[in-house]
Design an enzyme around this catalytic site. Sequence first.
Site, PDB file in Angstrom:
ATOM      1  N   GLU A  80      52.817  30.290  57.514  1.00  0.00           N
ATOM      2  CA  GLU A  80      53.914  30.831  56.328  1.00  0.00           C
ATOM      3  C   GLU A  80      55.181  31.744  57.313  1.00  0.00           C
ATOM      4  O   GLU A  80      55.909  32.226  56.949  1.00  0.00           O
ATOM      5  CB  GLU A  80      53.277  32.024  55.732  1.00  0.00           C
ATOM      6  CG  GLU A  80      52.259  31.673  54.905  1.00  0.00           C
ATOM      7  CD  GLU A  80      52.316  30.846  53.724  1.00  0.00           C
ATOM      8  OE1 GLU A  80      53.673  30.341  53.709  1.00  0.00           O
ATOM      9  OE2 GLU A  80      51.526  30.578  52.833  1.00  0.00           O
ATOM     10  N   HIS A 127      52.516  39.473  54.909  1.00  0.00           N
ATOM     11  CA  HIS A 127      51.723  38.768  53.649  1.00  0.00           C
ATOM     12  C   HIS A 127      50.351  39.114  53.662  1.00  0.00           C
ATOM     13  O   HIS A 127      49.795  39.184  54.472  1.00  0.00           O
ATOM     14  CB  HIS A 127      52.177  37.339  53.671  1.00  0.00           C
ATOM     15  CG  HIS A 127      51.629  36.512  52.811  1.00  0.00           C
ATOM     16  ND1 HIS A 127      51.460  36.739  51.414  1.00  0.00           N
ATOM     17  CD2 HIS A 127      50.533  35.424  52.945  1.00  0.00           C
ATOM     18  CE1 HIS A 127      50.894  35.816  50.881  1.00  0.00           C
ATOM     19  NE2 HIS A 127      50.114  35.085  51.719  1.00  0.00           N
ATOM     20  N   HIS A 175      46.761  39.626  50.329  1.00  0.00           N
ATOM     21  CA  HIS A 175      46.260  38.996  49.161  1.00  0.00           C
ATOM     22  C   HIS A 175      45.528  40.201  48.516  1.00  0.00           C
ATOM     23  O   HIS A 175      44.140  40.390  48.387  1.00  0.00           O
ATOM     24  CB  HIS A 175      45.399  37.871  49.311  1.00  0.00           C
ATOM     25  CG  HIS A 175      45.698  36.628  50.084  1.00  0.00           C
ATOM     26  ND1 HIS A 175      44.892  35.945  50.495  1.00  0.00           N
ATOM     27  CD2 HIS A 175      46.952  36.165  50.209  1.00  0.00           C
ATOM     28  CE1 HIS A 175      45.431  34.772  51.036  1.00  0.00           C
ATOM     29  NE2 HIS A 175      46.835  35.110  50.775  1.00  0.00           N
ATOM     30  N   GLU A 195      54.220  58.668  41.542  1.00  0.00           N
ATOM     31  CA  GLU A 195      55.184  58.514  42.624  1.00  0.00           C
ATOM     32  C   GLU A 195      55.823  56.990  42.826  1.00  0.00           C
ATOM     33  O   GLU A 195      56.609  57.035  43.583  1.00  0.00           O
ATOM     34  CB  GLU A 195      54.535  59.296  43.942  1.00  0.00           C
ATOM     35  CG  GLU A 195      54.602  60.580  43.786  1.00  0.00           C
ATOM     36  CD  GLU A 195      53.883  61.275  44.987  1.00  0.00           C
ATOM     37  OE1 GLU A 195      53.699  60.338  46.162  1.00  0.00           O
ATOM     38  OE2 GLU A 195      53.713  62.525  44.991  1.00  0.00           O
ATOM     39  N   HIS A 206      48.836  34.328  43.949  1.00  0.00           N
ATOM     40  CA  HIS A 206      48.683  34.183  45.371  1.00  0.00           C
ATOM     41  C   HIS A 206      48.450  35.547  46.074  1.00  0.00           C
ATOM     42  O   HIS A 206      47.340  35.746  47.068  1.00  0.00           O
ATOM     43  CB  HIS A 206      49.662  33.302  45.851  1.00  0.00           C
ATOM     44  CG  HIS A 206      49.601  32.880  47.293  1.00  0.00           C
ATOM     45  ND1 HIS A 206      49.591  31.810  47.953  1.00  0.00           N
ATOM     46  CD2 HIS A 206      49.053  33.936  48.494  1.00  0.00           C
ATOM     47  CE1 HIS A 206      49.421  31.794  49.371  1.00  0.00           C
ATOM     48  NE2 HIS A 206      49.199  33.076  49.572  1.00  0.00           N
TER      49      HIS A 206
HETATM   50  O1  2HA Z   1      47.676  31.924  56.045  1.00  0.00           O
HETATM   51  O2  2HA Z   1      47.790  33.698  53.445  1.00  0.00           O
HETATM   52  O3  2HA Z   1      49.440  32.004  52.495  1.00  0.00           O
HETATM   53  C1  2HA Z   1      47.083  32.292  54.942  1.00  0.00           C
HETATM   54  C2  2HA Z   1      47.888  32.525  53.874  1.00  0.00           C
HETATM   55  C3  2HA Z   1      48.654  31.538  53.212  1.00  0.00           C
HETATM   56 ZN    ZN Z   2      48.581  33.992  51.412  1.00  0.00          ZN
END
Ligand code: 2HA
Ligand code: ZN
Length: 293
Positions: A138, A161, A163, A191, A232
């Site tokens: 990424e 990034h 999840h 808040e 995602h």
């Molecule tokens: O690299 O989360 O979006 C692992 C990820 C890809």
């Molecule tokens: Zn990811």
Amino acid sequence: MLYQETKKYDLTGFRRGSEAGAPQSVAQSAFVKEFVQMTSNMYRLGWDERNGGNLSYLLKEEEVAQYLDPDCVIRKISLGFRVPELAGKFFLVTGTQKYFRNMESDPETNTGIIRISADGSEGELLWGFRDGGKPTSELPAHLMSHIARLSVDPDNRVVLHSHPTNILAMNFVHKLDEKAFTRTLWKMCTECIVVFPEGVGILPWMLCGTESIGEATAQKMKSFRVVIWGMHGVYGAGKTFDEAFGLVETVEKAAQIYMLTAHLQQINTIEDRQMRELAEFFGVKYRKDFLED
Ligand code: 2HA
Ligand code: ZN
């Protein structure tokens, strides 16, 4: 480039310790420690299963030079895209196919420090990715987001990034519309409107690991510090780890409250006029158009 014993760096490019004469370890630096601590926290929160998630941190040259000879390049890694805006900048990044779970025990394999080459097409590896590894898949979204955030906030240093479970869950049951999604999140914790007054940006489901998703993320990052990748995960940005992480954990908390209550009869709610009152009391510049009358 070769260095003599008398120079400030040893033959492997590590800076010599000032007193003991031993090279100072990059893995012991405050920036690597803080970086790794953040990935471990995210792992323990259950947000980054397997190789899920990635992190990048813009380092200052003087910070890097305390530990490494910036001219001692281990190898050059083609980026596959060009970011001349970042030429000469140093980034600590997680590696592709690496697990957040393992960052703490072996940062030198799971992370690396790259400098963006003068033409913006390569990452010059200065430390890490010891097993021959490469930066996260990424990287386009990370570097393009850094460019976008720096254009509106010259002090931005962190892009993450992840999840997070409830953000992801909410993506399947809530309309993926920036106004509607933001307003729902704001209504979940008092808040929220103060923490992310600009709201959250949202991209539809897109193929990850591509330049296109990188460009789309960066476009959103010009006006949002939090960008949801439909079905995602999430991107977050900030000047510090605290800011970037704090944003995402607040969004995740709001999403959790939503997931705990959406199917129940709601008998109390934070009204739009109360959110307006909060934003005005705390003096934040909020997306007025994301509220209803
Ligand atoms: O690299 O989360 O979006 C692992 C990820 C890809
Ligand atoms: Zn990811």
